[in-house]
Design an enzyme around this catalytic site. Structure first.
Site, mmCIF file in Angstrom:
data_model
loop_
_atom_site.group_PDB
_atom_site.id
_atom_site.type_symbol
_atom_site.label_atom_id
_atom_site.label_comp_id
_atom_site.label_asym_id
_atom_site.label_seq_id
_atom_site.Cartn_x
_atom_site.Cartn_y
_atom_site.Cartn_z
ATOM 1 N N ARG A 303 0.811 -1.216 0.000
ATOM 2 C CA ARG A 303 0.000 0.000 0.000
ATOM 3 C C ARG A 303 0.849 1.271 0.000
ATOM 4 O O ARG A 303 0.550 2.220 -0.726
ATOM 5 C CB ARG A 303 -0.890 -0.007 1.256
ATOM 6 C CG ARG A 303 -1.918 1.103 1.299
ATOM 7 C CD ARG A 303 -2.555 1.221 2.698
ATOM 8 N NE ARG A 303 -2.955 -0.054 3.243
ATOM 9 C CZ ARG A 303 -4.176 -0.579 3.135
ATOM 10 N NH1 ARG A 303 -5.122 0.075 2.509
ATOM 11 N NH2 ARG A 303 -4.443 -1.758 3.669
ATOM 12 N N CYS A 374 -26.647 -3.159 -8.001
ATOM 13 C CA CYS A 374 -27.956 -3.378 -7.399
ATOM 14 C C CYS A 374 -27.804 -3.778 -5.949
ATOM 15 O O CYS A 374 -28.060 -4.933 -5.583
ATOM 16 C CB CYS A 374 -28.712 -4.435 -8.183
ATOM 17 S SG CYS A 374 -29.466 -3.714 -9.618
ATOM 18 N N TYR A 404 -5.144 -2.220 -3.455
ATOM 19 C CA TYR A 404 -6.347 -3.010 -3.195
ATOM 20 C C TYR A 404 -7.596 -2.398 -3.840
ATOM 21 O O TYR A 404 -8.695 -2.521 -3.336
ATOM 22 C CB TYR A 404 -6.531 -3.227 -1.680
ATOM 23 C CG TYR A 404 -5.273 -3.757 -1.027
ATOM 24 C CD1 TYR A 404 -4.867 -5.067 -1.238
ATOM 25 C CD2 TYR A 404 -4.449 -2.933 -0.248
ATOM 26 C CE1 TYR A 404 -3.682 -5.556 -0.680
ATOM 27 C CE2 TYR A 404 -3.266 -3.410 0.310
ATOM 28 C CZ TYR A 404 -2.888 -4.719 0.085
ATOM 29 O OH TYR A 404 -1.721 -5.205 0.625
HETATM 30 N N1 LLP Z 1 3.252 -8.948 3.374
HETATM 31 C C1 LLP Z 1 2.291 -9.835 3.690
HETATM 32 C C2 LLP Z 1 2.672 -11.173 4.134
HETATM 33 C C3 LLP Z 1 0.944 -9.471 3.611
HETATM 34 O O1 LLP Z 1 0.013 -10.339 3.930
HETATM 35 C C4 LLP Z 1 0.608 -8.164 3.171
HETATM 36 C C5 LLP Z 1 -0.782 -7.751 3.051
HETATM 37 C C6 LLP Z 1 1.650 -7.286 2.819
HETATM 38 C C7 LLP Z 1 2.966 -7.708 2.936
HETATM 39 C C8 LLP Z 1 1.413 -5.896 2.301
HETATM 40 O O2 LLP Z 1 0.742 -5.101 3.198
HETATM 41 P P1 LLP Z 1 0.584 -3.512 2.894
HETATM 42 O O3 LLP Z 1 1.955 -2.907 2.956
HETATM 43 O O4 LLP Z 1 -0.024 -3.381 1.562
HETATM 44 O O5 LLP Z 1 -0.318 -3.048 3.981
HETATM 45 N N2 LLP Z 1 -7.221 -5.857 1.292
HETATM 46 C C9 LLP Z 1 -6.849 -5.133 2.498
HETATM 47 C C10 LLP Z 1 -5.396 -5.302 2.830
HETATM 48 C C11 LLP Z 1 -5.002 -6.742 2.983
HETATM 49 C C12 LLP Z 1 -3.540 -6.883 3.238
HETATM 50 C C13 LLP Z 1 -3.127 -8.303 3.185
HETATM 51 N N3 LLP Z 1 -1.746 -8.523 3.343
HETATM 52 C C14 LLP Z 1 -7.192 -3.665 2.287
HETATM 53 O O6 LLP Z 1 -7.684 -3.310 1.236
HETATM 54 O O7 LLP Z 1 -7.011 -2.867 3.194
#
Ligand code: LLP
Length: 451
Positions: A303, A374, A404
């Site tokens: 992110r 819908c 995401y």
């Molecule tokens: N590493 C692992 C093992 C992870 O499971 C994740 C995210 C990341 C790195 C990256 O995380 P970030 O830096 O993007 O926060 N769909 C959800 C977020 C799910 C994250 C899952 N794992 C949302 O839209 O907020």
């Protein structure tokens, strides 16, 4: 916030701006983009991606020096062949968590040795493919999987490097974190229960595995560093017990991703330099306390690299004023919805939104931006103030949709998924095309002769 920019700069990509009410990215105006590529569309600021990717890689390298491991870009946030190429040229490594993400990386000719393969239920076929192409590391998530990786590696006569995913009993989301003694989650091996130590021992004894170290990931959109600090401390203490009880010093620690970004006015994005300087201190102190060597540390931001690079452009289709007990609300319906942004309905996520094609001197009115699905939960921005004169044909922009957004997009109600348009130096190009009804119909299998 100044009068010209209805959205603060910290929520926009670095080359995005509003000029006389019109949103633009790197010299391409919203109206031009909408005309050429249609709406809805994800607009990604390519130079901004480079900037953020480099910022995290450099901050890791500068803070950790010779103890810097890899900066893995978490593909789950958003991946495509072009993005994998950008990740490669910025010198980052890549975290994939399915065979599908792996195939995108391979199609981009991403160096396999810089790929780390995650997932709590990798299939035999996925593991075999990963080993065959030579991925650098597989992160093992269960005893069954350790066995599976070992078997497949030994059948191929290969020694596969693995990391053991541990659960340090810390769960962090936004500004809160929960530190529990035991963990009710599907990921990883619990440190507290002894499962993690058992897994390391199994890995060390396995004929075709090389255990490089441990991995943890405590959550996403984490504000503050307390959750990281505690996870690092517990994991360092765990490495000490590995050293004492398994007789081996593991030298790698992957501390996951999760660094937060700003979506709305009160939020702050994680500063790569600050966070990594802090994390270096935390790892160093914990290693000293646990009397282990300073591990080599890797991170997995998703992110924080791609989130703010991208904004979604929508076109307004209808505006409906709904009378409420205490006033009224304008329901502004756009040509996308929960199929291109599920985060609002799934996580109660908040987004900023602004009129993107013109100035308006109309007073702001309480509004809700909704999609065309819908379902009444099809909300993109729950509560916002937008000009009272919005009209069909106007463009709206929701920034910070790079992470995401497209990656969680669906075809609900048979809406084709929006394209991703990369903009750099006044030029725009499609990097992921818009789906068509024909794409969706191409999946249909219908018996001949039946109607
Ligand atoms: N590493 C692992 C093992 C992870 O499971 C994740 C995210 C990341 C790195 C990256 O995380 P970030 O830096 O993007 O926060 N769909 C959800 C977020 C799910 C994250 C899952 N794992 C949302 O839209 O907020």
């Amino acid at each position: 916030m100044n009068q010209k920019s209805p959205i603060e700069a910290k929520i926009l990509s670095s080359n995005a701006s509003f000029t006389e009410g019109e949103f633009a990215v790197a010299g391409m105006k919203a109206t031009e983009l909408a005309k050429e590529f249609g709406t809805p569309a994800f607009i990604i600021d390519e130079a901004d991606f480079d900037l953020r990717a480099n910022a995290f890689r450099q901050a890791l390298e500068n803070s950790f020096g010779e103890r810097a491991g890899a900066c893995y870009y978490a593909a789950k946030a958003f991946i495509s062949i072009e993005i994998a190429k950008w990740v490669e040229r910025a010198g980052l490594s890549l975290d994939v968590c399915t065979g599908g993400e792996l195939e995108v990386a391979l199609a981009a000719k991403f160096p396999p040795e810089r790929i780390e393969f995650h997932g709590n239920n990798k299939s035999e076929a996925e593991i075999a493919r990963a080993i065959e192409v030579g991925v650098g590391k597989i992160v093992a998530d269960s005893e069954i999987e350790l066995e599976r990786i070992n078997q497949i590696a030994s059948a191929k006569g290969i020694t596969q490097k693995v990391l053991i995913r541990v659960t340090p009993g810390v769960e962090a989301h936004t500004h809160q974190y929960i530190a529990t003694a035991h963990e009710d989650v599907k990921f990883g091996f619990s440190i507290a229960s002894g499962a993690a130590l058992r897994a390391v021992k199994i890995g060390l004894l396995a004929s075709n595995l090389e255990v490089g170290g441990v991995h943890f990931h405590i959550g996403s959109q984490i504000m503050g560093v307390e959750g990281f600090d505690l996870a690092i401390e517990r994991t360092s203490a765990f490495l000490k017990s590995v050293k004492e009880e398994a007789g081996q010093e593991l030298t790698e620690m992957v501390i996951g991703g999760g660094f937060a970004i700003a979506y709305v006015a009160g939020d702050e994005s994680s500063d790569a330099k600050e966070v990594l300087a802090h994390l270096f201190g935390a790892v160093k102190r914990s290693a000293e306390k646990a009397e282990i060597s300073m591990p080599r540390v890797s991170i997995e931001p998703g992110r924080a690299i791609v989130g703010l690079t991208t904004a979604t452009l929508y076109r307004v289709g209808t505006v409906k004023k709904v009378e409420l007990d205490n006033g009224s609300r304008n329901y502004v319906a756009v040509d996308g919805g929960m199929s291109d942004n599920i985060r609002t309905s799934l996580y109660d996520a908040e987004y900023s939104v602004a009129l993107a094609n013109r100035t308006s001197s109309a007073p702001l009115v309480a509004s809700r931006v909704v999609g065309k699905h819908c379902e009444s939960g099809d909300i993109i921005v729950r509560d916002c103030d937008l000009p009272g004169d919005l009209t069909p044909g106007d463009l709206l922009v929701t920034p910070a949709t790079g992470a995401y957004g497209r990656s969680m997009a669906s075809n609900y109600n048979h809406l084709p998924r929006p394209p991703v348009i990369a903009v750099r130096d006044g030029r725009a190009r499609v990097i992921l095309r818009r789906e068509t009804h024909a794409d969706l119909l191409s999946l249909e299998v219908s018996q001949e002769g039946q109607s």
